[in-house]
Design an enzyme around this catalytic site. Structure first.
Site, PDB file in Angstrom:
ATOM      1  N   ASP A   1       0.795  -1.223   0.000  1.00 48.09           N
ATOM      2  CA  ASP A   1       0.000   0.000   0.000  1.00 48.09           C
ATOM      3  C   ASP A   1       0.831   1.279   0.000  1.00 48.09           C
ATOM      4  OD1 ASP A   1      -2.419  -1.316  -0.211  1.00 48.09           O
ATOM      5  OD2 ASP A   1      -2.738  -1.422   1.937  1.00 48.09           O
TER       6      ASP A   1
ATOM      7  N   TYR B   1      -9.743  -0.854   2.755  1.00 43.89           N
ATOM      8  CA  TYR B   1      -9.226  -0.845   4.127  1.00 43.89           C
ATOM      9  C   TYR B   1      -8.815   0.546   4.575  1.00 43.89           C
ATOM     10  CZ  TYR B   1      -8.767  -5.599   6.032  1.00 43.89           C
ATOM     11  OH  TYR B   1      -9.006  -6.811   6.597  1.00 43.89           O
TER      12      TYR B   1
HETATM   13 CO   LIG Z   1      -7.601  -7.539   7.619  1.00 46.53          CO
END
Ligand SMILES: [Co+2]
Ligand SMILES: [Co+2]
Lengths: 712, 712
Positions: free
Chosen positions: B351, B435
């Site tokens: 990320d 996320y």
């Molecule tokens: Co997770």
């Protein structure tokens, strides 16, 4: 329901004033002590009675169910097993009972008494109570916990002993007011420690100033003097000035009082931080019953464990109160030291079983120990001679903001939903000699329960000879040495996941990650999966932590499923942990077999409460305690499951731990795992943000009620 | 010192307005982009430039020392190495520089440019700036991070592609407004993923309502459609409707908006909790320089790492500012999934290196994200086409009460000293697709620094065939499946324990507990001790956590001692941790060799910043990154030490993680270990307790300034 009960059903005073799980009141303790004392055969026998512990006999679980169904909140008749047709409403609850541990100063005998409370003048408030002895028996070969009175007497006796004064004089000390004698239990290292004598082996320290009560006297350990005290007869039975170790120099950094009184300057730039709850707290308390954010539980307190959390349940929409646990507490702790030399090898205190965590609890202060809107609970104890003592503000209940609860921001729209986490914290703090322990149970809006221990206080130090360095610890000041040690705690958790009280419908599943074999179904070699295994019996359920396989343990209901058909469960997620670093044949491990694994599981048994046995001092009592109970290898496939989680840390002292150690945190988590159908925190409402509440500043400008504010 | 500087020393504008470590201003970004664009050879070349990243070139450490000695707080000349006689006061600081990653849409080439800022009209504020290209080079065989613009374009292209529409129609979906196409980087699984093409492999989801922007679209994954997009030319290059998996039914529990908008009822009993600092915060901020409770540091921010903490020091009485670390940040993270099936095996997002943690940061809101007195910092970035974008309130700085700091109660007198802990928290939160990650650095009054990651957001889910169950994950709703995965984070810590900037006087010591042999010096078998071992070179310093030996690592100054003669140090104390569970030959591990150990140590090198290399996407770049650097096996016996701590958790999804996962916490601690001579928290003043402050309620009744209050 409550109106049904009110209609013509006779209820004794106890059921209306005390829930069967409420700790003993001051009056009950008084009655219990008087009842037992009156049962003494002779005046001499009565005089020699010492009251180590007076505690509620917690009733059978079906009594708790009955109380919660019909007499007390949550008034939940569904807690009772259904009888054909309709439930039978009981007319009354059985009487409360007290259990007393009595030590005879005369005979060196320990006995256990049970007293039942009778009721006179049921209808008048304050009608006087009476007790009846239900049973009494002598427990052979034990020594019950030490009392503060004995510690004080022991100190006086040692300081009065001429050869001791002589030895102190050799070390340059004539003023006995400077001398501190900390009696330590002897534990069990050889047959000489056996319980036919009540023994203590004191550690000696020496202050430098006689008119400074807050001087840190632990900064000058006196070494080389061997003292053994018979605590029954309160006489020195062994004394030897074995080795001359000069007193360490007075450490200028030893004190911890504010500013000038310490010889230092305090920071002046800690600006006040206030926590204001203008509409009061979000919890409701009725007696010892607490409700907060869908959680409910009862607060208990015992001299040995301190805080106990009973009957933990969560209101889950139309499913109502769903039980999670029947009883949560810390039942033992052990602090073994790693130095093989005198006196350190003897330091392996069982602070619950040899002293009592609850008995040594602090009276807490708003603004200092606790911030925000606080609800305190008092606790009552017997003292050594049978009087009642009360620790006011012993248990602290309050809410805390706990940062972000959950958040998601959509990357397409930039729209975000965020919720703040609130937790409810119940705690107490105790001192055992030099160390402090705070025990906390935190309840969260997402269904988590966190158990936390905070460690602080003063290191247990020894003196070094000039120039001496020891590999078993850290020299933290000139001549001053803090040996390496471990702190272990045992949490006992009588679980009841989706169970009515006493229902035996839980099992424990161990989960480990397995790495998938390479092959045509795993060509990129990335695969792994969680493997579950039911812990079928007690010997299978002696388990250790394994962070590399993400090991954790799920307590599952064997008959209840969630929306995807998985059995409902709560998992125990370890925090950082360790195992004893002493050799497997270490003497103290005979008393602490329960330290050999991080997890133990037993089926509930009423008398299996203390993992090292009820009286761990001066006797390995090999037939008692967790290590022996599990040898029955009882089935756990469908049981009323009790988890024993053993966790600890290894403390390599730092200079920064002196003179008072900054708090270390240690603990673990109970987390719903398939217990709910989705996140139980999804219904926490959003906060209005800053710009929306500028107008509400008026709320704060209103006069704030006492108790709504606490200042940092 | 500052007056000495003022006297006739000429200083360019930069030194008076921007510290050499301050992130680029919006103006500087504008100038840098314009300078590079102007250097393009042809109009076509200039047009095809895409600006992936424009970031400050952090200067050599001696420049930082010079700035901190003479031009900026802490104005500490002792930071500079002494020259014979007296220190040489520099007349100016070197100009600031920007580094740009430019992607050519036309040639599929990635180039790195360095631009130096020149100054015109030094004396007038706002005088215009100019840039000069210092260097530029093409980096072969890489693909730089993806941009939000590309994600949006990719979605549009896929949704316009007739065979895709056909495939969606087969699944009952004709309204393309419902469809979400989340482009994911392809990583590197075979030569087909090589960087000669800029590739993305989207995951497809489908909402149920077109007029509900806050519907959780991730609740309906569309499976079985293979799409590969050439992101350079923005065209589909592979398409196949491989397997018909019906859309999972709309989950009634999928949404997470408040109350009725979710189809639920919110709690109504969360009472407000306010944090009030009537005298303001205890911190002082000057530009990006922060001082709080003896701590000082500078705040930085980069598109890739997000928050950076520079120049961390602690004022220790007469020893003045003592340095602890030069630079702290999170430099990479990886989230590998455990399901070997399409599309999950491809999910192993880097990320930071594939997207950018800082670039995806949130604009934070008082009362929602943050409580108390908040100081926010904005961050400026270039967007894809070279414009400047600002995330307001991107970094949050505030104080928190953190419970008990330390306590001791004397059992003889009942007198207690207790202190409350205050911490300073610096943080940001970012979204990467589904996320959310919050990154926090907490500074404590006892010298601790805590690094914490909070994980929340929406699980990455897949669809199951009716009746299908997969062992690689959890069925979290009917037909909906969340595969098991891990989250790994890499903290890079350029340490400087008692070092001036650039001084190479640190070493790393590993500490493990050893159990003592039984024998005559260990008759009770209780003995253990801490064994220290210097990690002498890079290959020796690839280490894993070992909770059973209490393993931790101390960064020690090789020349400075504390009062007992021990070298001063700071230790890294792991929290819970794990290692990758994929097989050792897993494809993604070629790009993430740095996951193979929890600790790595390197001697500082200016260009060693990102453990998977600067461009981890689509290329294992075996010669780059931590795994290759350490093969030099450079000496660490006395070095400018950089710690790389790799920590992670294994996420076995729970029903309770849906629809938004309640925050999970993960992190580690930097703790002084013999750095100070005693507890640095001993000088924290006591709080007045509740009864003493009843009169001060008036303080609260005063009108509260904006910004001093935040409501929960
Ligand atoms: Co997770
Ligand atoms: Co300790």
């Amino acid at each position: 329901t409550s109106s049904a009960v009110a209609k013509g059903v006779s209820m004794p005073w106890k059921t209306r004033t005390s829930h069967p799980l409420d700790p003993l009141s001051a009056t009950e303790i008084k009655v219990a002590v008087a009842t037992v004392r009156a049962a003494g055969a002779t005046p001499e026998e009565r005089d020699s009675m010492r009251f180590i512990e007076v505690v509620l006999v917690e009733p059978e679980k079906h009594v708790i169910a009955m109380a919660d169904a019909y007499f007390f909140p949550p008034f939940q008749p569904s807690l009772l097993p259904r009888v054909k047709g309709r439930p039978v409403i009981p007319s009354k609850l059985p009487p409360r009972q007290a259990r007393l541990i009595v030590y005879s100063k005369k005979s060196n005998e320990t006995s256990i008494w049970v007293v039942e409370f009778l009721e006179i003048h049921a209808t008048t408030r304050g009608g006087h109570h009476r007790g009846k002895v239900i049973s009494s028996k002598v427990i052979p070969d034990v020594q019950p916990p030490m009392d503060a009175v004995e510690y004080a007497e022991c100190e006086a006796v040692v300081k009065d002993y001429p050869p001791f004064r002589e030895a102190m004089k050799r070390r340059g000390i004539e003023d006995m007011d400077l001398v501190m004698v900390d009696a330590w239990c002897v534990g069990y290292h050889s047959e000489a420690d056996a319980p036919r004598r009540r023994l203590a082996k004191p550690l000696i320290f020496c202050r430098t100033e006689s008119d400074c009560p807050m001087e840190n006297g632990y900064a000058r350990p006196v070494e080389g003097i061997h003292v053994l005290v018979d605590m029954q007869n309160m006489v020195l039975i062994e004394f030897e000035d074995k080795k001359f170790v000069p007193l360490p120099p007075a450490d200028p950094l030893r004190n911890y009082t504010p500013g000038e009184t310490r010889g230092g300057v305090d920071r002046s730039d800690v600006k006040p931080l206030l926590i204001i709850q203008p509409e009061g707290p979000s919890f409701r308390v009725k007696g010892h019953y607490v409700e907060w954010q869908k959680w409910s539980f009862r607060i208990g307190f015992t001299p040995r464990e301190g805080l106990v959390i009973h009957s933990v349940a969560y209101v889950d929409g139309s499913r109502g109160h769903r039980s999670v646990a029947q009883r949560l507490s810390f039942v033992e702790m052990v602090v073994p030291y790693g130095d093989p030399n005198e006196p350190h090898y003897r330091k392996n205190a069982f602070d619950a079983g040899e002293d009592g965590l609850g008995k040594n609890a602090h009276s807490l202060k708003k603004g200092c120990d606790c911030l925000g809107y606080i609800k305190y609970f008092d606790s009552h104890f017997t003292n050594f001679t049978g009087g009642v003592e009360t620790i006011e503000n012993c248990v602290c209940l309050h809410e805390e903001d706990h940062g972000m609860l959950w958040k998601h921001q959509d990357w397409r729209t930039g729209l975000a939903e965020v919720r703040r986490s609130r937790r409810l914290t119940v705690s107490f703090i105790c001192t055992v000699a030099n160390y402090e322990y705070g025990f906390y149970w935190h309840f969260y809006q997402d269904g988590k329960i966190e158990a936390e221990v905070r460690l602080t206080g003063i290191l247990s130090v020894g003196a070094l000879l000039p120039g001496e360095v020891r590999k078993y610890g850290t020299t933290i000041a000139p001549g001053l040495y803090a040996p390496v040690h471990q702190h272990f705690f045992v949490a006992r958790m009588d679980m009841a996941v989706d169970c009515k009280p006493g229902e035996a419908l839980n099992q424990v599943v161990e989960l480990n990650i397995k790495v998938e074999e390479p092959g045509k179904d795993n060509v990129h070699n990335n695969a792994f999966y969680a493997e579950e295994k039911v812990l079928k019996s007690e010997l299978q359920a002696m388990r250790d932590c394994s962070p590399l396989t993400a090991r954790h343990w799920i307590v599952r209901n064997t008959r209840t499923v969630n929306r995807t058909g998985q059995l409902t469960g709560y998992k125990l997620v370890p925090g950082s942990n360790c195992l004893p670093l002493a050799g497997p044949e270490a003497k103290f491990l005979r008393r602490a077999a329960f330290l050999k694994h991080n997890l133990w599981v037993t089926p509930y048994a009423h008398n299996e409460m203390f993992p090292g046995g009820e009286f761990p001092n001066q006797n390995p009592r090999a037939g008692e305690g967790l290590g022996s109970w599990v040898k029955q290898n009882r089935s756990l496939e469908e049981a009323d499951v009790v988890l024993w989680y053993v966790f600890g840390l290894t403390h390599i002292p730092r200079l920064e731990d002196w003179p008072v150690m900054p708090v270390e945190h240690l603990g673990f988590m109970l987390m719903p795992h398939g217990f709910f159908n989705c996140s139980p925190a999804v219904d926490v409402p959003p906060n209005t943000h800053e710009s929306d509440i500028k107008e509400t500043n008026g709320v704060v400008a209103k006069p704030v009620q006492n108790g709504l504010i606490a200042k940092l």
